[in-house]
Design a protein around this motif. Structure first.
Motif, PDB file in Angstrom:
ATOM      1  N   ARG A 214       0.962  -1.427   0.036  1.00  0.00           N
ATOM      2  CA  ARG A 214      -0.473  -0.044  -0.201  1.00  0.00           C
ATOM      3  C   ARG A 214       1.322   1.415   0.418  1.00  0.00           C
ATOM      4  N   GLN A 215       2.223   1.475   0.915  1.00  0.00           N
ATOM      5  CA  GLN A 215       3.046   1.874   0.592  1.00  0.00           C
ATOM      6  C   GLN A 215       3.555   2.145  -0.544  1.00  0.00           C
ATOM      7  N   TRP A 216       4.459   1.237  -1.396  1.00  0.00           N
ATOM      8  CA  TRP A 216       4.954   0.915  -2.654  1.00  0.00           C
ATOM      9  C   TRP A 216       3.993   1.936  -3.466  1.00  0.00           C
ATOM     10  N   HIS A 217       2.619   1.421  -3.768  1.00  0.00           N
ATOM     11  CA  HIS A 217       1.176   1.901  -4.478  1.00  0.00           C
ATOM     12  C   HIS A 217       2.304   4.008  -4.514  1.00  0.00           C
ATOM     13  N   ARG A 218       1.317   4.250  -3.352  1.00  0.00           N
ATOM     14  CA  ARG A 218       1.893   5.771  -2.936  1.00  0.00           C
ATOM     15  C   ARG A 218       3.294   5.779  -3.336  1.00  0.00           C
ATOM     16  N   TYR A 219       4.125   5.205  -2.910  1.00  0.00           N
ATOM     17  CA  TYR A 219       5.430   5.983  -3.571  1.00  0.00           C
ATOM     18  C   TYR A 219       5.978   6.151  -4.521  1.00  0.00           C
ATOM     19  N   GLU A 220       5.407   5.066  -5.616  1.00  0.00           N
ATOM     20  CA  GLU A 220       5.820   5.725  -7.017  1.00  0.00           C
ATOM     21  C   GLU A 220       4.425   6.296  -7.550  1.00  0.00           C
ATOM     22  N   ARG A 221       3.722   6.053  -6.926  1.00  0.00           N
ATOM     23  CA  ARG A 221       3.345   7.391  -7.326  1.00  0.00           C
ATOM     24  C   ARG A 221       3.854   9.035  -7.615  1.00  0.00           C
TER      25      ARG A 221
ATOM     26  N   PRO B  52      10.510  -6.132  -1.194  1.00  0.00           N
ATOM     27  CA  PRO B  52      11.465  -5.637  -1.640  1.00  0.00           C
ATOM     28  C   PRO B  52      11.419  -4.256  -2.537  1.00  0.00           C
ATOM     29  N   PHE B  53      10.833  -4.484  -3.600  1.00  0.00           N
ATOM     30  CA  PHE B  53      10.915  -3.481  -5.046  1.00  0.00           C
ATOM     31  C   PHE B  53       9.495  -3.336  -4.904  1.00  0.00           C
ATOM     32  N   PRO B  54       8.382  -2.604  -5.978  1.00  0.00           N
ATOM     33  CA  PRO B  54       7.219  -2.494  -6.299  1.00  0.00           C
ATOM     34  C   PRO B  54       6.904  -3.768  -6.913  1.00  0.00           C
ATOM     35  N   VAL B  55       5.755  -5.202  -6.530  1.00  0.00           N
ATOM     36  CA  VAL B  55       5.475  -5.269  -7.156  1.00  0.00           C
ATOM     37  C   VAL B  55       4.709  -5.221  -8.695  1.00  0.00           C
ATOM     38  N   HIS B  56       4.699  -5.387  -9.740  1.00  0.00           N
ATOM     39  CA  HIS B  56       3.621  -4.604 -10.787  1.00  0.00           C
ATOM     40  C   HIS B  56       2.273  -5.956 -10.436  1.00  0.00           C
ATOM     41  N   GLY B  57       1.675  -5.207 -10.439  1.00  0.00           N
ATOM     42  CA  GLY B  57       0.394  -6.275 -10.588  1.00  0.00           C
ATOM     43  C   GLY B  57      -0.244  -6.371  -8.866  1.00  0.00           C
ATOM     44  N   ILE B  58      -0.134  -6.205  -8.358  1.00  0.00           N
ATOM     45  CA  ILE B  58       0.123  -6.740  -6.548  1.00  0.00           C
ATOM     46  C   ILE B  58      -1.224  -5.821  -6.539  1.00  0.00           C
ATOM     47  N   ASP B  59      -1.135  -3.913  -6.720  1.00  0.00           N
ATOM     48  CA  ASP B  59      -2.390  -3.200  -6.637  1.00  0.00           C
ATOM     49  C   ASP B  59      -3.551  -4.018  -7.223  1.00  0.00           C
ATOM     50  N   GLN B  60      -3.857  -4.380  -8.366  1.00  0.00           N
ATOM     51  CA  GLN B  60      -4.972  -5.159  -8.508  1.00  0.00           C
ATOM     52  C   GLN B  60      -5.244  -6.124  -8.067  1.00  0.00           C
ATOM     53  N   ALA B  61      -4.298  -6.958  -7.598  1.00  0.00           N
ATOM     54  CA  ALA B  61      -4.109  -8.400  -7.076  1.00  0.00           C
ATOM     55  C   ALA B  61      -4.622  -7.924  -5.796  1.00  0.00           C
ATOM     56  N   MET B  62      -3.922  -6.756  -5.121  1.00  0.00           N
ATOM     57  CA  MET B  62      -4.502  -6.755  -3.503  1.00  0.00           C
ATOM     58  C   MET B  62      -6.093  -5.994  -3.472  1.00  0.00           C
ATOM     59  N   GLY B  63      -6.155  -5.419  -4.988  1.00  0.00           N
ATOM     60  CA  GLY B  63      -7.490  -3.917  -4.586  1.00  0.00           C
ATOM     61  C   GLY B  63      -7.381  -3.154  -4.056  1.00  0.00           C
ATOM     62  N   ILE B  64      -5.638  -2.059  -4.496  1.00  0.00           N
ATOM     63  CA  ILE B  64      -5.549  -1.172  -4.076  1.00  0.00           C
ATOM     64  C   ILE B  64      -5.851   0.023  -4.828  1.00  0.00           C
ATOM     65  N   ARG B  65      -7.017   0.510  -4.207  1.00  0.00           N
ATOM     66  CA  ARG B  65      -7.751   1.376  -5.261  1.00  0.00           C
ATOM     67  C   ARG B  65      -6.449   2.604  -5.214  1.00  0.00           C
ATOM     68  N   SER B  66      -6.572   3.699  -6.451  1.00  0.00           N
ATOM     69  CA  SER B  66      -6.194   4.920  -6.404  1.00  0.00           C
ATOM     70  C   SER B  66      -5.700   5.707  -5.912  1.00  0.00           C
ATOM     71  N   THR B  67      -4.384   6.199  -5.611  1.00  0.00           N
ATOM     72  CA  THR B  67      -4.563   7.226  -4.493  1.00  0.00           C
ATOM     73  C   THR B  67      -4.892   8.146  -5.137  1.00  0.00           C
ATOM     74  N   VAL B  68      -5.000   9.724  -3.745  1.00  0.00           N
ATOM     75  CA  VAL B  68      -5.666  10.799  -4.315  1.00  0.00           C
ATOM     76  C   VAL B  68      -3.962  11.814  -4.422  1.00  0.00           C
ATOM     77  N   LEU B  69      -3.349  11.570  -4.056  1.00  0.00           N
ATOM     78  CA  LEU B  69      -1.649  12.065  -4.608  1.00  0.00           C
ATOM     79  C   LEU B  69      -2.360  12.915  -5.451  1.00  0.00           C
ATOM     80  N   PRO B  70      -2.444  12.255  -7.027  1.00  0.00           N
ATOM     81  CA  PRO B  70      -2.418  13.126  -8.145  1.00  0.00           C
ATOM     82  C   PRO B  70      -2.741  14.688  -7.793  1.00  0.00           C
ATOM     83  N   TRP B  71      -3.566  14.346  -7.570  1.00  0.00           N
ATOM     84  CA  TRP B  71      -5.469  15.559  -7.495  1.00  0.00           C
ATOM     85  C   TRP B  71      -4.796  16.704  -6.731  1.00  0.00           C
TER      86      TRP B  71
END
Lengths: 452, 412
Positions: A214-221, B52-71
């Protein structure tokens, strides 16, 4: 992990998988009880130069800028030459870490950390110079807009004021970008730390990073956003530095080609600096498996390409001087090549245009020592480029009665040499204590990391 | 103090360990990804994976919603840009109107660089600190740190933690789910009840005292501003308040010759003492010259050069034959703004009678609304231009008598 090390720089076993091997390869450098002897030699020289730098700054602050050769008409002598030189060096770092990141050039991961560190340290060196060039550094804060008893505000239409904002923003963003990239690697070092001091120090730096998805997600963004912000920023910073010159009326400066020409020159010089730093670091710290010849070759190709861009700009300046029909402009350029500073001009041409041409040959591109030599030569050339632009133009302006010839003093030379001391001291400390290669990023580009 | 006074060693009550969650360890990313899908399907909510590194595809697998950070970053960027513009407008156009070469006080293009820099600065700060805040960092202590194996989460291993606080958590069933996903190991994580490290009270008190002490200088500053004093201000840096000055025409010992007035720079002439009055000013003993200077001979080469220079520098306004109908003039007439001073027709009688020296001076120094060409056109070329102007003037009023006798035949 059972075997004991033969030497901390060669022997430790790689670990059972590719991720462990990458970690081992990078982290062992920061963990080794003692760096290689070459490090001590380099560090000793650097610290000596740094002391020279500090004492020169103190002397100038105490006695005033009269210690330098800077004098009318060349009011912009060494300090501004050095400022533009160092700020230019920084650009390649941002280019590698931000622009190549956006372009998904995976090869950048091997050298991006170096390049970012270089950017930050070059910026530290750069900002010192305008700070002392104002003559009274203790009132440098007058440049900032703050309500004061004089009831005055800065002149926001001046390129020098733009510079303050552009360089200030650039420094802030570069530091954040660099630090953000290191957070996961600090966590790696913290988790591997043997003693409490290291654990606490790296622990504070890692801020409690645990690599949660969950942190990696925001971190990467956040990383992507910073890269996207740094890209236009880096192009704008050197353009603004170029405006300092281009918006003046001085022949030799007053030219619209300056912003792109400066940006190309900055990338050219910056890449040369990366090569200059990467080659020894790679040889002394045994990072050859991470920073490969392939990476070096790619960088050399960029040096060749940007070198040609710079050459084009040199030629274009002459063409426009002729084509404009303005006699002052024509004189400025003929004077540049054949006047009193001809020696500096031809040094610049030799270093910047001739030297990189060896990279047409693959054998030269892939040879570390040739690369190192060309890297150093190009750095010299780029310093001379700024010298030529500033000194030839200022020393021969409209009024022949106020013509002059700039002769640097010993303080000028020592301050220049000293700034390298500052740069290399910081850089060597970085090599010793911080993760030199972006471990998490390199891991993410491994084939076994790409799963679905 | 005697031995007997020593307090008995404190006995920590062996409190029952509180369950924090279940931690599964995997040795490759693919297994973790599959495990994450499985856990998500089971409907669990309070769980996370550590890699140890950002694993691609894990966001969908875990159902992590997109962060509001860009906004947030976008909003910060827009705000930064507006603040930058407002700052420049208020300071340079309203509160302290800067007069710079007669330019308007509010000129947008010149304000772009700073507005841009501030937009980037504020969005970058938001991206960085926003990420930290959203990620709940810094986060110094976490129960999983007690797990020795977890240290490899930042090196080469992949972990999945399900918190006991999850409403669907059940120590048996949840464990069964994890066991199915092919972990290397599943471990129980306990709440950190007896962590040896807690911030000592003294440190906190010290910080509070420091904070209060840090306010004192500001208080003193505020007091100094609000009150009046008869003692002169302390002058730490003398700046240029005390320095030697040169008074005009007086002695000044700092210069080698002891004189305050400085001699002219070697090898230069003052603007007034021209070496050759005729060539440079077009005058002979102060009166406008009627002849060309001896160095500019009336020959074909000079005439040709004069024509080329005239065509380059003068034609845009005065036109090819000097009638004052060049392209610039035509365009200005078409715009009809009422402020245009038309270029003079060079073929008028009074100009034809004007001495060449005076024409030369008009071109060199400029005249009324016409700019000076002295700084742009080399001196000989200016004379050649005048020579060509003379030729144009002859042309405009030519009669058959001007044609050489030999060629008159051909014309008639």
């Amino acid at each position: 992990m059972t075997a004991t090390p033969v030497s901390p720089y060669q022997g430790r076993p790689g670990g059972e998988n590719v991720f462990a091997r990458i970690t081992e390869n990078v982290a062992r450098i920061a963990e080794a009880p003692r760096p290689p002897p070459a490090w001590y030699v380099a560090f000793g020289i650097s610290v000596a130069l740094l002391l020279i730098f500090i004492s020169n700054l103190a002397l100038v602050a105490w006695f005033g800028v009269g210690l330098w050769g800077t004098m009318h008409p060349v009011a912009w002598g060494f300090p501004i030459v050095n400022f533009v030189f160092w700020i230019g060096i920084g650009h390649a770092g941002t280019l590698i870490s931000a622009i190549l990141y956006l372009l998904r050039q995976d090869w950048r991961t091997a050298i991006s950390r170096f390049a970012e560190a270089m950017t930050v340290f070059a910026l530290v060196c750069a900002v010192v110079f305008p700070g002392i060039h104002v003559g009274r550094p203790w009132v440098s804060y007058w440049m900032l807009p703050y309500p004061n008893q004089m009831g005055m505000w800065p002149q926001f239409r001046s390129p020098l004021e733009w510079d303050l904002f552009a360089v200030g923003t650039y420094a802030t963003v570069s530091v954040m970008f660099w630090y953000l990239g290191m957070v996961p690697d600090f966590a790696t070092l913290r988790n591997r730390a043997a003693g409490p001091v290291r654990r606490v120090a790296y622990g504070i730096a890692a801020m409690g990073w645990r690599g949660s998805s969950r942190q990696w997600h925001r971190y990467e963004r956040a990383y992507l956003l910073l890269a996207a912000l740094a890209t236009p920023l880096v192009l704008s910073v050197h353009s603004v530095v170029a405006f300092d010159f281009a918006t003046s009326q001085l022949p030799g400066w007053h030219s619209t080609i300056f912003p792109p020409y400066f940006v190309a020159g900055a990338i050219f010089g910056g890449f040369a600096m990366v090569v200059t730093l990467v080659v020894p670091a790679r040889q002394f710290f045994g990072l050859a498996s991470l920073i490969q010849i392939r990476h070096l070759e790619l960088m050399n190709k960029i040096i060749l390409a940007t070198g040609m861009l710079v050459g084009y700009a040199y030629a274009m300046e002459f063409f426009i001087a002729w084509y404009s029909g303005v006699t002052f402009e024509q004189f400025a350029f003929v004077n540049r090549a054949f006047g009193p500073y001809a020696w500096a001009y031809w040094t610049m041409i030799l270093c910047n245009l001739a030297a990189p041409q060896v990279f047409w040959w693959k054998a030269a591109r892939t040879n570390v020592w040739v690369s190192l030599a060309v890297g150093i030569i190009v750095n010299v050339g780029m310093w001379f480029e700024r010298f030529v632009i500033i000194c030839t133009s200022l020393s021969r302006d409209f009024l022949p009665s106020s013509w002059g010839y700039f002769v640097p003093t010993a303080y000028d030379y020592l301050t220049l040499a000293g700034s390298f001391g500052l740069f290399f001291t910081l850089f060597l400390l970085f090599c010793r204590y911080l993760p030199m290669v972006a471990m998490a990023e390199v891991k993410a580009t491994q084939p076994s990391a790409r799963v679905r | 103090m005697t031995v007997h006074d020593e307090p008995p060693p404190r006995i920590v009550a062996p409190s029952a360990p509180v369950l924090h969650g279940l931690l599964a360890e995997y040795d490759d990313a693919a297994t973790l990804l599959a495990a994450a899908r499985r856990v998500r399907e089971a409907g669990l909510e309070r769980w996370d994976t550590f890699t140890p590194f950002p694993v691609h595809g894990i966001d969908q697998a875990m159902g992590i919603r997109s962060t509001v950070l860009p906004w947030l970053v976008f909003a910060a960027g827009v705000t930064g840009c507006l603040v930058g513009l407002l700052l420049q407008y208020w300071t340079n156009a309203v509160d302290y109107a800067w007069i710079v070469s007669g330019k308007p006080f509010w000129s947008l293009p010149a304000n772009v660089p700073i507005a841009f820099a501030l937009a980037v600065l504020s969005s970058a700060l938001t991206a960085f600190f926003g990420m930290l805040v959203l990620n709940n960092l810094p986060h110094p202590w976490h129960p999983i740190d007690l797990e020795k194996r977890f240290a490899r989460s930042t090196i080469d291993r992949f972990f999945l933690l399900i918190e006991a606080a999850d409403p669907r958590f059940d120590s048996v069933q949840t464990r069964a789910i994890l066991d199915e996903t092919g972990p290397v190991l599943v471990d129980v994580v306990h709440e950190d009840t007896a962590s040896p490290f807690r911030t000592p009270r003294a440190v906190i008190h010290g910080l509070v005292v420091l904070l209060v002490a840090a306010l004192v200088p500001f208080g003193l500053l505020a007091q100094a501003r609000a009150t009046k004093s008869r003692t002169p201000p302390i002058h730490l840096v003398r700046d240029m308040d005390a320095q030697p000055t040169v008074k005009a025409q007086q002695a000044f010992p700092r210069f080698a010759d002891g004189r305050g007035a400085r001699p002219a720079v070697g090898g230069t002439v003052a603007r007034e003492d021209q070496l050759d009055e005729h060539l440079t000013r077009g005058t002979i003993r102060g009166a406008a010259s009627r002849v060309f200077p001896p160095t500019v001979a009336a020959d074909r080469a000079n005439m040709g050069a004069g024509r080329r220079a005239f065509d380059t520098y003068c034609v845009p306004c005065h036109g090819y034959v000097g009638n004052g109908d060049g392209m610039v003039a035509q365009r200005a007439e078409a715009l009809a703004q009422g402020i245009w001073v038309p270029p003079t027709n060079l073929n008028q009688d009074h100009l034809r009678r004007q001495p060449v020296g005076q024409l030369f001076l008009s071109v060199s120094d400029g005249i009324r609304t016409m700019p000076a060409y002295g700084p742009l056109v080399p001196i000989e070329d200016r004379w050649r231009i005048i020579m060509y102007v003379r030729a144009l003037q002859r042309r405009s009023s030519a009669t058959i008598a001007d044609v050489p006798a030999a060629e008159r035949k051909a014309l008639e």
